[in-house]
Design a protein around this motif. Structure first.
Motif, PDB file in Angstrom:
ATOM      1  N   PHE A  20       9.561  13.137   2.269  1.00  0.00           N
ATOM      2  CA  PHE A  20      10.171  11.825   2.033  1.00  0.00           C
ATOM      3  C   PHE A  20      10.337  11.496   0.545  1.00  0.00           C
ATOM      4  N   LEU A  21       9.689  12.227  -0.351  1.00  0.00           N
ATOM      5  CA  LEU A  21       9.726  11.898  -1.778  1.00  0.00           C
ATOM      6  C   LEU A  21      11.132  11.883  -2.369  1.00  0.00           C
ATOM      7  N   PRO A  22      12.005  12.871  -2.088  1.00  0.00           N
ATOM      8  CA  PRO A  22      13.360  12.800  -2.661  1.00  0.00           C
ATOM      9  C   PRO A  22      14.155  11.582  -2.191  1.00  0.00           C
ATOM     10  N   LEU A  23      13.764  10.998  -1.064  1.00  0.00           N
ATOM     11  CA  LEU A  23      14.429   9.801  -0.552  1.00  0.00           C
ATOM     12  C   LEU A  23      13.871   8.520  -1.163  1.00  0.00           C
ATOM     13  N   GLY A  24      12.842   8.651  -1.990  1.00  0.00           N
ATOM     14  CA  GLY A  24      12.225   7.483  -2.616  1.00  0.00           C
ATOM     15  C   GLY A  24      11.236   6.784  -1.712  1.00  0.00           C
ATOM     16  N   LYS A  25      10.650   7.508  -0.745  1.00  0.00           N
ATOM     17  CA  LYS A  25       9.670   6.929   0.177  1.00  0.00           C
ATOM     18  C   LYS A  25       8.293   7.509  -0.125  1.00  0.00           C
ATOM     19  N   TYR A  26       7.328   6.626  -0.308  1.00  0.00           N
ATOM     20  CA  TYR A  26       5.973   7.014  -0.660  1.00  0.00           C
ATOM     21  C   TYR A  26       5.014   6.473   0.390  1.00  0.00           C
ATOM     22  N   THR A  27       4.001   7.278   0.744  1.00  0.00           N
ATOM     23  CA  THR A  27       3.086   6.936   1.829  1.00  0.00           C
ATOM     24  C   THR A  27       1.700   6.631   1.262  1.00  0.00           C
ATOM     25  N   PHE A  28       1.107   5.531   1.730  1.00  0.00           N
ATOM     26  CA  PHE A  28      -0.211   5.109   1.258  1.00  0.00           C
ATOM     27  C   PHE A  28      -1.086   4.682   2.427  1.00  0.00           C
ATOM     28  N   LYS A  29      -2.393   4.864   2.256  1.00  0.00           N
ATOM     29  CA  LYS A  29      -3.369   4.257   3.149  1.00  0.00           C
ATOM     30  C   LYS A  29      -3.655   2.880   2.574  1.00  0.00           C
ATOM     31  N   VAL A  30      -3.547   1.840   3.399  1.00  0.00           N
ATOM     32  CA  VAL A  30      -3.691   0.473   2.906  1.00  0.00           C
ATOM     33  C   VAL A  30      -4.785  -0.257   3.692  1.00  0.00           C
ATOM     34  N   ALA A  31      -5.173  -1.416   3.191  1.00  0.00           N
ATOM     35  CA  ALA A  31      -6.178  -2.239   3.853  1.00  0.00           C
ATOM     36  C   ALA A  31      -5.670  -2.664   5.226  1.00  0.00           C
ATOM     37  N   LYS A  32      -6.560  -2.683   6.184  1.00  0.00           N
ATOM     38  CA  LYS A  32      -6.178  -2.963   7.572  1.00  0.00           C
ATOM     39  C   LYS A  32      -5.618  -4.374   7.750  1.00  0.00           C
ATOM     40  N   ASP A  33      -6.048  -5.326   6.929  1.00  0.00           N
ATOM     41  CA  ASP A  33      -5.601  -6.709   7.086  1.00  0.00           C
ATOM     42  C   ASP A  33      -4.443  -7.073   6.153  1.00  0.00           C
ATOM     43  N   ALA A  34      -3.881  -6.100   5.442  1.00  0.00           N
ATOM     44  CA  ALA A  34      -2.779  -6.377   4.512  1.00  0.00           C
ATOM     45  C   ALA A  34      -1.453  -6.450   5.271  1.00  0.00           C
ATOM     46  N   ASN A  35      -0.582  -7.381   4.850  1.00  0.00           N
ATOM     47  CA  ASN A  35       0.741  -7.465   5.469  1.00  0.00           C
ATOM     48  C   ASN A  35       1.778  -6.837   4.535  1.00  0.00           C
ATOM     49  N   LYS A  36       3.039  -6.796   4.984  1.00  0.00           N
ATOM     50  CA  LYS A  36       4.080  -6.097   4.232  1.00  0.00           C
ATOM     51  C   LYS A  36       4.340  -6.724   2.866  1.00  0.00           C
ATOM     52  N   LEU A  37       4.301  -8.035   2.780  1.00  0.00           N
ATOM     53  CA  LEU A  37       4.537  -8.705   1.504  1.00  0.00           C
ATOM     54  C   LEU A  37       3.445  -8.375   0.495  1.00  0.00           C
ATOM     55  N   GLU A  38       2.193  -8.387   0.942  1.00  0.00           N
ATOM     56  CA  GLU A  38       1.077  -8.051   0.057  1.00  0.00           C
ATOM     57  C   GLU A  38       1.157  -6.597  -0.411  1.00  0.00           C
ATOM     58  N   ILE A  39       1.558  -5.711   0.497  1.00  0.00           N
ATOM     59  CA  ILE A  39       1.676  -4.296   0.145  1.00  0.00           C
ATOM     60  C   ILE A  39       2.776  -4.104  -0.888  1.00  0.00           C
ATOM     61  N   ALA A  40       3.917  -4.749  -0.700  1.00  0.00           N
ATOM     62  CA  ALA A  40       5.034  -4.624  -1.643  1.00  0.00           C
ATOM     63  C   ALA A  40       4.634  -5.137  -3.023  1.00  0.00           C
ATOM     64  N   LYS A  41       3.984  -6.290  -3.087  1.00  0.00           N
ATOM     65  CA  LYS A  41       3.554  -6.838  -4.374  1.00  0.00           C
ATOM     66  C   LYS A  41       2.533  -5.929  -5.059  1.00  0.00           C
ATOM     67  N   ALA A  42       1.620  -5.344  -4.271  1.00  0.00           N
ATOM     68  CA  ALA A  42       0.600  -4.469  -4.838  1.00  0.00           C
ATOM     69  C   ALA A  42       1.226  -3.202  -5.420  1.00  0.00           C
ATOM     70  N   VAL A  43       2.192  -2.606  -4.725  1.00  0.00           N
ATOM     71  CA  VAL A  43       2.847  -1.393  -5.229  1.00  0.00           C
ATOM     72  C   VAL A  43       3.645  -1.714  -6.487  1.00  0.00           C
ATOM     73  N   GLU A  44       4.344  -2.845  -6.493  1.00  0.00           N
ATOM     74  CA  GLU A  44       5.101  -3.241  -7.684  1.00  0.00           C
ATOM     75  C   GLU A  44       4.185  -3.456  -8.876  1.00  0.00           C
ATOM     76  N   GLU A  45       3.032  -4.056  -8.631  1.00  0.00           N
ATOM     77  CA  GLU A  45       2.090  -4.338  -9.718  1.00  0.00           C
ATOM     78  C   GLU A  45       1.431  -3.063 -10.242  1.00  0.00           C
ATOM     79  N   LEU A  46       1.022  -2.177  -9.345  1.00  0.00           N
ATOM     80  CA  LEU A  46       0.297  -0.979  -9.761  1.00  0.00           C
ATOM     81  C   LEU A  46       1.192   0.065 -10.414  1.00  0.00           C
ATOM     82  N   PHE A  47       2.402   0.263  -9.875  1.00  0.00           N
ATOM     83  CA  PHE A  47       3.237   1.379 -10.313  1.00  0.00           C
ATOM     84  C   PHE A  47       4.482   0.953 -11.077  1.00  0.00           C
TER      85      PHE A  47
END
Length: 107
Positions: A20-47
């Motif tokens: 999936f990497l050439p398509l710009g898709k990255y896979t992560f293990k995330v917190a069980k109680d995290a929602n999509k908005l929190e995940i998106a903000k966390a990835v934007e902030e970290l990377f």
């Protein structure tokens, strides 16, 4: 609100996730109680990238046996994050990246 490091736990590096990497898709293990908005903000902030989509899935733990004793590994949550190929500048005016550097040398 949780810190970004508490939401994104670790990258998942498998053959399928590397395809999936050439398509710009990255896979992560995330917190069980995290929602999509929190995940998106966390990835934007970290990377320092712009997130287009987030797909999440709950994964069941595997049943393990040791002799006559049966146990189970913990359930976990996986997120597939799609990163924009042509990102817009961030709020501070800096140019964002179009890939995550950690994964660059893997494919």
């Amino acid at each position: 609100m949780k810190a970004a490091q508490d939401i994104i736990l670790k990258p998942i590096i498998t053959e399928k996730s590397m395809d999936f990497l050439p398509l710009g898709k990255y896979t992560f293990k995330v917190a069980k109680d995290a929602n999509k908005l929190e995940i998106a903000k966390a990835v934007e902030e970290l990377f320092d990238v712009q997130v287009e989509k987030v797909h999440t899935m709950n994964c069941r733990g595997r049943v393990k046996r040791v002799g006559r004793y049966v146990g189970k590994t913990a359930d976990w949550k996986k997120a597939i994050v799609t990163v924009s190929k042509d990102p817009k500048p961030g709020k501070d005016g800096k140019k964002r990246k179009s890939t995550i550097e950690f994964f660059d040398g893997m494919y």
